[in-house]
Scaffold this active site. Structure first.
Site, PDB file in Angstrom:
ATOM      1  N   SER A  46       0.824  -1.213   0.000  1.00 53.70           N
ATOM      2  CA  SER A  46       0.000   0.000   0.000  1.00 53.70           C
ATOM      3  C   SER A  46       0.860   1.267   0.000  1.00 53.70           C
ATOM      4  CB  SER A  46      -0.936   0.001   1.212  1.00 53.70           C
ATOM      5  OG  SER A  46      -0.185  -0.111   2.421  1.00 53.70           O
TER       6      SER A  46
ATOM      7  N   ASP B  83       2.280   1.654  -3.546  1.00 52.61           N
ATOM      8  CA  ASP B  83       1.214   2.104  -4.449  1.00 52.61           C
ATOM      9  C   ASP B  83       0.899   3.587  -4.241  1.00 52.61           C
ATOM     10  OD1 ASP B  83       1.072  -0.448  -5.431  1.00 52.61           O
ATOM     11  OD2 ASP B  83      -0.651  -1.036  -4.210  1.00 52.61           O
TER      12      ASP B  83
ATOM     13  N   LYS C 127      17.974 -24.176 -15.063  1.00 56.09           N
ATOM     14  CA  LYS C 127      17.526 -23.754 -16.402  1.00 56.09           C
ATOM     15  C   LYS C 127      16.068 -23.299 -16.296  1.00 56.09           C
ATOM     16  CE  LYS C 127      17.410 -25.214 -21.224  1.00 56.09           C
ATOM     17  NZ  LYS C 127      15.998 -24.874 -21.465  1.00 56.09           N
TER      18      LYS C 127
ATOM     19  N   LYS D  99      28.224 -24.921 -17.065  1.00 53.84           N
ATOM     20  CA  LYS D  99      29.182 -24.092 -17.796  1.00 53.84           C
ATOM     21  C   LYS D  99      30.575 -24.258 -17.209  1.00 53.84           C
ATOM     22  CE  LYS D  99      25.664 -20.493 -18.446  1.00 53.84           C
ATOM     23  NZ  LYS D  99      25.258 -19.123 -18.099  1.00 53.84           N
TER      24      LYS D  99
ATOM     25  N   CYS E 228      -4.777 -39.697 -50.690  1.00 53.05           N
ATOM     26  CA  CYS E 228      -4.531 -38.457 -49.948  1.00 53.05           C
ATOM     27  C   CYS E 228      -5.841 -37.860 -49.430  1.00 53.05           C
ATOM     28  CB  CYS E 228      -3.823 -37.446 -50.857  1.00 53.05           C
ATOM     29  SG  CYS E 228      -3.571 -35.834 -50.081  1.00 53.05           S
TER      30      CYS E 228
END
Length: 668
Positions: free
Chosen positions: A33, A36, A112, A283, A401
């Site tokens: 609040s 805001d 990830k 990595k 087809c």
């Protein structure tokens, strides 16, 4: 007014501080609040005094005016994807390749995040541009939407110019809240948080994106010029210090066994996280070792993504539908009783071909086991005969087809059934969808639904007709307004300038992929020359085999194709190769074969322009200084790279020296 200016600065400071505490540190010091109330005060001031509104004002978090479209922008450095590993054996093979070249290494393990990869550009400490990954080379400018993500700092605490990359995502709570709103409004819910995040960031109205409560984790720095880091772990620590949000569940490990322990832990605990992950990124930690290991055409050799095992669930096979691809292959697809798999509602899955259906004895009405391979593509892996209802029959593919009624054939050495009618409507439509795709002619906004409408209304019969479309053709289509029609016509017009390799790939010639299109376009330069090419000339090219050579010659000798090319030519579609030719690289240049690093700010050209010139001279440009670096070109405010080059005794040039050398080379 001086008091008002002071209050605006104070509000900026407080709102940025509270936002950082809440969205990055997860440790708010004031209630929502209070935030805001302060934000409302700043909005009111800016509305009354627009001169106080700045690009990095906290009020941009609520979104701005809607855009007509997203601009396409080339990445300064390509956003490469990672290679995948699905089990311990593949991870150990990756480790062996790394150790063979770099010796014993330390790894950094990171979660990830299952979201949307983005690149953020900062100039003098201010966030100025954000791009999607796109095809890795060209992304879409979604800056306005990214500014609404409160975990992204609009201004950092140092006046640095650099690029940082990460994964924008939707937290599980935000996803549940969004879908609840959609259901209450009678709208279709998103299948999973990843789709919701991607859809939110592609909203043309950033006010809508602002309501979606997205977040982000940053995971890499594109240019280490202004950083002191010598490892991935140090780079992430520096990002933390600058006010970025990085994932704190990362861990440095000394060997592959440590990697496997990390994977084991998060495989068991992934569901406890407040966001979705779909694997682990591994990595090599040391940046110099990363540089030594280098890159393949698609991905770095120093990193790999481990994908979690696919989840398996049981559901009912309701039907088998057939689709015809652009090359005539008939593919069966399972229509399923909707079921949740790996966070997504699945109602369709791949059955591959008739032989596999018979081999697995899959029948309509069966209970079947499905999984999502790599957590992406759903497929039926087996049926459960003990649950089979009475009266089911083995499935048989049709003999003709479903689209055109032409007899289906099975070519030598193939398992798939194929329609060989070149005028088959399904193939023509699929061919058009391929033609406009990103790696082909890249006509933005011309999607499947629009193509279907144009074809069904007999406005277009082949890809050539796309270049004859008018606004009057487009406006009667569903959900087509003036602005959208103009954007589509502009995108079609822009595609005329594409280099020849895009047209070749877009034509959908059997066995001709992206790479071969590039090689052939570079070798023969024009479409006119290609029409005269012989099979022998094609076979002289490395990696061009008999099948492709025969297919290309057959295609170019077809009278309908000759007419199509002329149709495109009449509308000024480019038919020449516009790229740098391998043969034009100056192999006798003193730069040929050298590894060059550009660092600092250049005043007479961009670093991208300098890189392109160097590459045309046969040089390789890299992002970090190692013992293998031959030359460093240092612009203004060159930082740690210059220091490291001097420490290693690497040759260093100023920008003026580089420009002088350019002139000498070009005047030879």
């Amino acid at each position: 007014m001086a008091e008002l200016a002071t209050r605006v600065q104070e509000l900026h400071h407080l709102l940025n501080k509270y936002s950082h505490e809440y969205y990055v540190q997860d440790n708010p010091s004031v209630p929502d609040s209070e935030y805001d109330k302060l934000l409302r005060e700043l909005i009111d001031i800016e509305n009354a005094h627009p001169e106080y509104k700045t690009e990095d004002s906290p009020t941009v978090r609520v979104g701005g005016e809607a855009q007509a479209t997203f601009n396409k922008v080339r990445h300064d450095t390509p956003m490469l994807s990672l290679g995948n590993a699905f089990n311990e054996e593949e991870l150990r093979r990756f480790d062996a390749r790394v150790r063979e070249k770099a010796g014993k290494v330390e790894y950094m393990c990171e979660l990830k995040i299952d979201g949307l990869a983005v690149s953020l550009k900062y100039e003098n400490g201010r966030f100025v541009q954000g791009l999607t990954r796109g095809d890795g080379t060209i992304g879409e400018d979604i800056t306005a939407n990214l500014r609404t993500i409160r975990a992204i700092p609009l201004r950092i605490n140092k006046p640095l110019t650099f690029e940082v990359r990460g994964e924008a995502y939707m937290p599980k709570k935000s996803f549940e809240h969004l879908n609840q709103q959609k259901e209450e409004a009678g709208e279709q819910a998103f299948a999973n948080p990843r789709n919701a995040a991607a859809g939110s960031l592609r909203q043309l109205d950033s006010k809508l994106a602002a309501k979606r409560r997205l977040s982000i984790f940053l995971y890499s720095v594109n240019d280490f010029t202004n950083f002191h880091a010598e490892s991935q772990s140090e780079a992430l620590d520096e990002l933390d210090e600058l006010g970025f949000k990085t994932n704190q569940n990362r861990k440095r490990v000394s060997d592959i066994d440590g990697v496997l322990e990390y994977i084991k832990y998060w495989t068991a605990h992934r569901e406890e996280l407040p966001y979705d992950i779909d694997g682990i990124v591994i990595k090599v930690n040391d940046l110099e070792e990363q540089e030594e290991l280098g890159y393949t055409q698609k991905s770095p050799r120093w990193a790999i993504a481990y994908k979690f095992p696919a989840e398996e669930v049981v559901t009912k096979l309701l039907d088998i539908e057939l689709s015809i691809g652009r090359t005539g292959v008939v593919t069966p697809t399972a229509v399923l009783e909707p079921v949740r798999v790996a966070g997504t509602t699945v109602s369709r899955a791949s059955l591959h071909n008739e032989d596999l259906i018979h081999e697995k004895d899959i029948r309509i009405g069966d209970s079947v086991v499905i999984k999502k391979a790599g957590d992406i593509i759903p497929e039926v892996i087996r049926s459960l005969p003990d649950r089979r209802p009475e009266g089911t029959e083995p499935y048989h593919m049709p003999t003709h087809c479903p689209s055109c009624g032409h007899e289906l054939v099975r070519l030598d050495g193939e398992v798939a059934l194929r329609c060989i009618n070149p005028k088959c409507p399904a193939q023509l439509v699929e061919g058009m969808i391929h033609f406009v795709s990103r790696q082909a002619m890249n006509i933005d906004g011309l999607g499947t639904k629009i193509i279907m409408q144009l074809y069904e209304n007999e406005i277009i019969k082949d890809v050539g007709d796309l270049y004859y479309l008018t606004k009057d053709d487009l406006l009667p289509l569903e959900r087509m307004g003036e602005k959208k029609a103009d954007n589509l016509l502009n995108a079609i017009e822009a595609s005329k300038k594409n280099s020849l390799e895009h047209l070749l790939f877009g034509l959908g010639i059997r066995h001709l992929g992206v790479k071969a299109s590039q090689v052939i376009a570079e070798r023969f330069e024009t479409m006119d020359r290609l029409f005269k090419v012989t099979e022998e000339e094609l076979l002289e090219i490395h990696d061009i085999g008999d099948k492709l050579a025969t297919s290309l010659i057959t295609y170019l000798n077809n009278k309908d194709i000759i007419a199509l090319i002329e149709k495109l030519r009449r509308k000024n579609v480019n038919m020449t190769y516009e790229g740098i030719k391998t043969s034009e690289i100056q192999t006798d240049s003193e730069f040929n074969g050298k590894t060059v690093v550009l660092t600092g700010k250049l005043h007479n050209m961009t670093r991208t322009e300098a890189s392109k010139w160097l590459e045309a001279q046969g040089a390789k440009t890299t992002s970090s200084v190692t013992k293998n670096t031959d030359l460093v070109i240092a612009g203004e405010d060159a930082g740690s790279k210059l220091t490291k080059a001097e420490k290693l005794g690497t040759e260093v040039w100023s920008e003026d020296e580089f420009i002088q050398k350019q002139k000498e080379v070009e005047n030879k």
